[in-house]
Write a protein that holds these residues in place. Structure first.
Motif, PDB file in Angstrom:
ATOM      1  N   GLN A 103       0.836  -1.197   0.000  1.00 43.51           N
ATOM      2  CA  GLN A 103       0.000   0.000   0.000  1.00 43.51           C
ATOM      3  C   GLN A 103       0.871   1.247   0.000  1.00 43.51           C
ATOM      4  OE1 GLN A 103      -2.654  -0.414   3.383  1.00 43.51           O
ATOM      5  NE2 GLN A 103      -4.178  -1.467   2.144  1.00 43.51           N
ATOM      6  N   ARG A 108      -2.566   8.434   2.065  1.00 48.57           N
ATOM      7  CA  ARG A 108      -3.284   8.721   3.302  1.00 48.57           C
ATOM      8  C   ARG A 108      -2.838  10.080   3.856  1.00 48.57           C
ATOM      9  NH1 ARG A 108      -2.691   2.931   6.555  1.00 48.57           N
ATOM     10  NH2 ARG A 108      -3.153   1.554   4.785  1.00 48.57           N
ATOM     11  N   HIS A 204      -7.233   5.661   6.512  1.00 49.11           N
ATOM     12  CA  HIS A 204      -7.031   6.922   5.793  1.00 49.11           C
ATOM     13  C   HIS A 204      -5.925   7.788   6.386  1.00 49.11           C
ATOM     14  CE1 HIS A 204     -10.792   5.866   3.812  1.00 49.11           C
ATOM     15  NE2 HIS A 204     -11.312   5.668   5.014  1.00 49.11           N
ATOM     16  N   THR A 218      -3.120   8.008  -5.641  1.00 51.10           N
ATOM     17  CA  THR A 218      -3.447   6.848  -4.799  1.00 51.10           C
ATOM     18  C   THR A 218      -4.291   7.217  -3.583  1.00 51.10           C
ATOM     19  OG1 THR A 218      -1.403   7.094  -3.511  1.00 51.10           O
ATOM     20  CG2 THR A 218      -1.295   5.698  -5.475  1.00 51.10           C
ATOM     21  N   THR A 220      -7.108   8.016  -0.892  1.00 46.15           N
ATOM     22  CA  THR A 220      -8.462   7.497  -0.689  1.00 46.15           C
ATOM     23  C   THR A 220      -9.472   8.615  -0.927  1.00 46.15           C
ATOM     24  OG1 THR A 220      -8.490   8.037   1.674  1.00 46.15           O
ATOM     25  CG2 THR A 220      -7.586   5.887   1.037  1.00 46.15           C
TER      26      THR A 220
END
Length: 312
Positions: A103, A108, A204, A218, A220
């Motif tokens: 990830q 985030r 997040h 990328t 959220t």
């Protein structure tokens, strides 16, 4: 004659008792031995699983290095963003499987962005965090409370804040961090942060060792909403649809009209921080390894900077 019969009866009962006791002791020893063997095997499998999980970091580092060499941006259409399928572990000493995912942590909100280079609260980032909380339908007071947790002083923010006097009165008592945090699990200690709120928020947010821009390729949906006061949920969905085919063609041009002025320098299309989640299953033993990896933008180095087992 009766004495002889009585003596024989006592001897028989004694022999039966001794046999029963011996059988009980033998069964107990056998059970304890079985438990010891199983405990030893579980510990062995766990150690082997950890070694396999740590070994997977080398593969992921190669993927991230190759990606940097062949691409000028990081987006969800790249190889690193696909889930790692279950791969068999087939060796003479161990049988099992490993799977996981990588990830982008810069998709985030970095909690440590709340502190500027001087260790003071960065107001544009604080306002962004408030918008993120609002997008997630969480109490926006948590933004000020988080800021107090990070800043070096003991002055509570008005109207929302919490410093040592509050936490030291709890049971058990503790103090605020008064510095950047190393893991978002620290947020669970904040006043007003219950388990449900933490579980909603955690996908997040991240805690990185330096201030970092948000990778809009990328990010959220709620993080995209947090970038501007007028970005609605439907607007954020439109942005996600726009980036689907290999990321934004001109991310600066897309976001310039909608992003808050104080965040203009804190968006990007590349990332330096990633997290590997590797899950290894051997027999009945399963371990989850989370590794934060830093990829240097100016060199091919990809370095593990934080590992944790079973937690984010």
């Amino acid at each position: 004659m009766r004495r002889s019969l009585t003596t024989r009866g006592v001897a028989l009962i004694t022999a039966m008792l001794i046999t029963a006791l011996a059988g009980t002791v033998a069964a107990s020893l056998s059970w304890d031995n079985a438990l010891d063997v199983r405990r030893t095997m579980v510990m062995l499998y766990r150690d082997q699983a950890i070694q396999v999980a740590v070994g997977s970091e080398g593969w992921v580092r190669t993927i991230l290095r190759d990606d940097q060499a062949s691409s000028t941006s990081d987006h969800l259409g790249e190889i690193w963003a696909t889930e790692i399928p279950a791969l068999p572990i087939d060796a003479e000493a161990v049988q099992g499987e490993i799977y996981g995912q990588i990830q982008d942590l810069q998709g985030r909100f970095n909690i440590n962005n709340l502190l500027d280079a001087n260790g003071e609260i960065d107001e544009p980032s604080l306002e962004q965090y408030e918008r993120l909380l609002a997008a997630l339908a969480l109490d926006i007071r948590l933004a000020g409370i988080t800021a107090d947790w990070l800043d070096a002083d003991q002055t509570e923010r008005i109207p929302d804040g919490a410093e040592d006097p509050l936490y030291s009165g709890l049971t058990p008592s503790y103090r605020t961090a008064n510095q950047r945090i190393t893991t978002i699990t620290e947020l669970a200690a904040l006043d007003g942060m219950d388990r449900a709120s933490f579980e909603i928020l955690s996908p997040h947010v991240t805690a990185l060792p330096e201030r970092t821009p948000v990778n809009v390729n990328t990010a959220t949906l709620p993080v995209l909403q947090s970038l501007g006061t007028n970005i609605s949920e439907s607007d954020a969905e439109g942005l996600i649809a726009l980036r689907e085919d290999g990321g934004f063609v001109d991310y600066a041009g897309v976001f310039a009209p909608i992003i808050e002025p104080g965040l203009q320098n804190w968006i990007s299309e590349t990332s330096s921080y990633f997290q590997l989640k590797a899950v290894v299953q051997i027999d009945t033993v399963r371990i989850s390894l989370f590794t934060v990896l830093h990829r240097d933008q100016n060199s091919p180095d990809v370095t593990p900077i934080l590992r944790s087992l079973g937690t984010i």
